[in-house]
Design an enzyme around this catalytic site. Sequence first.
Site, PDB file in Angstrom:
ATOM      1  N   THR A   1      26.034 -51.178  72.538  1.00 28.03           N
ATOM      2  CA  THR A   1      24.772 -51.203  71.914  1.00 28.03           C
ATOM      3  C   THR A   1      24.819 -49.269  71.671  1.00 28.03           C
ATOM      4  O   THR A   1      24.098 -49.357  69.984  1.00 28.03           O
ATOM      5  CB  THR A   1      23.343 -50.889  72.115  1.00 28.03           C
ATOM      6  OG1 THR A   1      24.005 -50.005  73.405  1.00 28.03           O
ATOM      7  CG2 THR A   1      23.742 -52.931  73.076  1.00 28.03           C
ATOM      8  N   GLY A   2      25.979 -48.708  71.927  1.00 25.50           N
ATOM      9  CA  GLY A   2      26.011 -47.862  71.181  1.00 25.50           C
ATOM     10  C   GLY A   2      24.804 -46.371  71.675  1.00 25.50           C
ATOM     11  O   GLY A   2      24.547 -45.632  71.230  1.00 25.50           O
TER      12      GLY A   2
ATOM     13  N   CYS B   1      29.900 -48.365  72.277  1.00 18.59           N
ATOM     14  CA  CYS B   1      29.606 -49.031  73.360  1.00 18.59           C
ATOM     15  C   CYS B   1      28.958 -49.733  73.468  1.00 18.59           C
ATOM     16  O   CYS B   1      29.062 -50.089  72.013  1.00 18.59           O
ATOM     17  CB  CYS B   1      28.477 -48.809  74.744  1.00 18.59           C
ATOM     18  SG  CYS B   1      26.917 -47.944  74.048  1.00 18.59           S
TER      19      CYS B   1
ATOM     20  N   ARG C   1      15.128 -25.361  56.125  1.00 15.63           N
ATOM     21  CA  ARG C   1      14.144 -25.509  56.842  1.00 15.63           C
ATOM     22  C   ARG C   1      14.476 -26.896  58.137  1.00 15.63           C
ATOM     23  O   ARG C   1      14.161 -26.567  59.208  1.00 15.63           O
ATOM     24  CB  ARG C   1      13.042 -27.205  55.820  1.00 15.63           C
ATOM     25  CG  ARG C   1      13.465 -28.223  55.430  1.00 15.63           C
ATOM     26  CD  ARG C   1      12.331 -28.281  54.413  1.00 15.63           C
ATOM     27  NE  ARG C   1      12.708 -29.932  53.620  1.00 15.63           N
ATOM     28  CZ  ARG C   1      13.148 -30.735  53.444  1.00 15.63           C
ATOM     29  NH1 ARG C   1      13.602 -29.353  52.756  1.00 15.63           N
ATOM     30  NH2 ARG C   1      13.930 -31.464  53.154  1.00 15.63           N
ATOM     31  N   HIS C   2      15.724 -27.226  57.653  1.00 15.02           N
ATOM     32  CA  HIS C   2      16.341 -28.053  58.932  1.00 15.02           C
ATOM     33  C   HIS C   2      16.981 -27.205  60.135  1.00 15.02           C
ATOM     34  O   HIS C   2      16.841 -27.647  60.950  1.00 15.02           O
ATOM     35  CB  HIS C   2      17.820 -29.094  58.499  1.00 15.02           C
ATOM     36  CG  HIS C   2      17.389 -29.799  57.279  1.00 15.02           C
ATOM     37  ND1 HIS C   2      15.882 -31.027  57.763  1.00 15.02           N
ATOM     38  CD2 HIS C   2      17.388 -29.558  55.641  1.00 15.02           C
ATOM     39  CE1 HIS C   2      15.646 -31.262  56.511  1.00 15.02           C
ATOM     40  NE2 HIS C   2      16.563 -31.412  55.303  1.00 15.02           N
TER      41      HIS C   2
ATOM     42  N   HIS D   1      20.369 -33.596  57.532  1.00 14.90           N
ATOM     43  CA  HIS D   1      19.568 -32.967  58.185  1.00 14.90           C
ATOM     44  C   HIS D   1      19.312 -32.353  59.810  1.00 14.90           C
ATOM     45  O   HIS D   1      18.520 -31.262  60.273  1.00 14.90           O
ATOM     46  CB  HIS D   1      18.153 -34.538  58.682  1.00 14.90           C
ATOM     47  CG  HIS D   1      17.517 -34.521  56.523  1.00 14.90           C
ATOM     48  ND1 HIS D   1      16.436 -34.861  56.141  1.00 14.90           N
ATOM     49  CD2 HIS D   1      17.997 -33.841  55.608  1.00 14.90           C
ATOM     50  CE1 HIS D   1      16.470 -34.759  55.107  1.00 14.90           C
ATOM     51  NE2 HIS D   1      17.716 -34.275  54.744  1.00 14.90           N
TER      52      HIS D   1
ATOM     53  N   ASP E   1      33.321 -46.746  76.086  1.00 16.93           N
ATOM     54  CA  ASP E   1      33.393 -47.665  77.320  1.00 16.93           C
ATOM     55  C   ASP E   1      34.472 -49.377  76.812  1.00 16.93           C
ATOM     56  O   ASP E   1      34.530 -49.161  75.683  1.00 16.93           O
ATOM     57  CB  ASP E   1      32.179 -48.579  77.546  1.00 16.93           C
ATOM     58  CG  ASP E   1      31.309 -49.092  77.305  1.00 16.93           C
ATOM     59  OD1 ASP E   1      31.506 -49.838  76.129  1.00 16.93           O
ATOM     60  OD2 ASP E   1      30.558 -49.132  77.814  1.00 16.93           O
TER      61      ASP E   1
END
Length: 150
Positions: free
Chosen positions: A67-68, A65, A132-133, A98, A8
């Site tokens: 702040t993200g 943006c 495992r991830h 991960h 944005d």
Amino acid sequence: MRVAIGSDHGGFKLKAEIIAYLKEHHIEYNDFGTYSLDSVDYPDFARAVAEAVAGGEFQRGILCCGTGIGVSIAANKVPGIRAALCHDTYSARMASEHNMANIITLGERVVGPGLARDIVAAWLNARFAGGRHARRLEKIAEIERSFNCK
Ligand code: RB5
């Protein structure tokens, strides 16, 4: 690899910095806007990038943006998207290793351009660890499927 990128007005300058990084590293990308500092609504751009990634046309997406946060929340509403808000390189690397995050989000009002470049590099250069991830990602997908059926 093809990267979809968007922002944005609050992330417009950071997007330009990251595009410069992508160009320098010969990484193919498409800029989904916004294309000026005029005030816009971040969900529009988050959705465009997220749909482009979820549809398979692009393997990764980058959203900026102020702040993200807003673009992260919006992008994660699109099925198949795992968007990670990262403001440090360790999180960015883990987001790939991960979480297999297919979108990274950053806030222009939070990180400077140099750190943002390092964050993007850490995320792009890391690889999913699997094992495992993979089982945990499948559980996330199952949550998504269960709600989509309602
Ligand atoms: C726009 O002012 C700002 O709210 C937006 O860029 C973002 O920070 C939202 O999460």
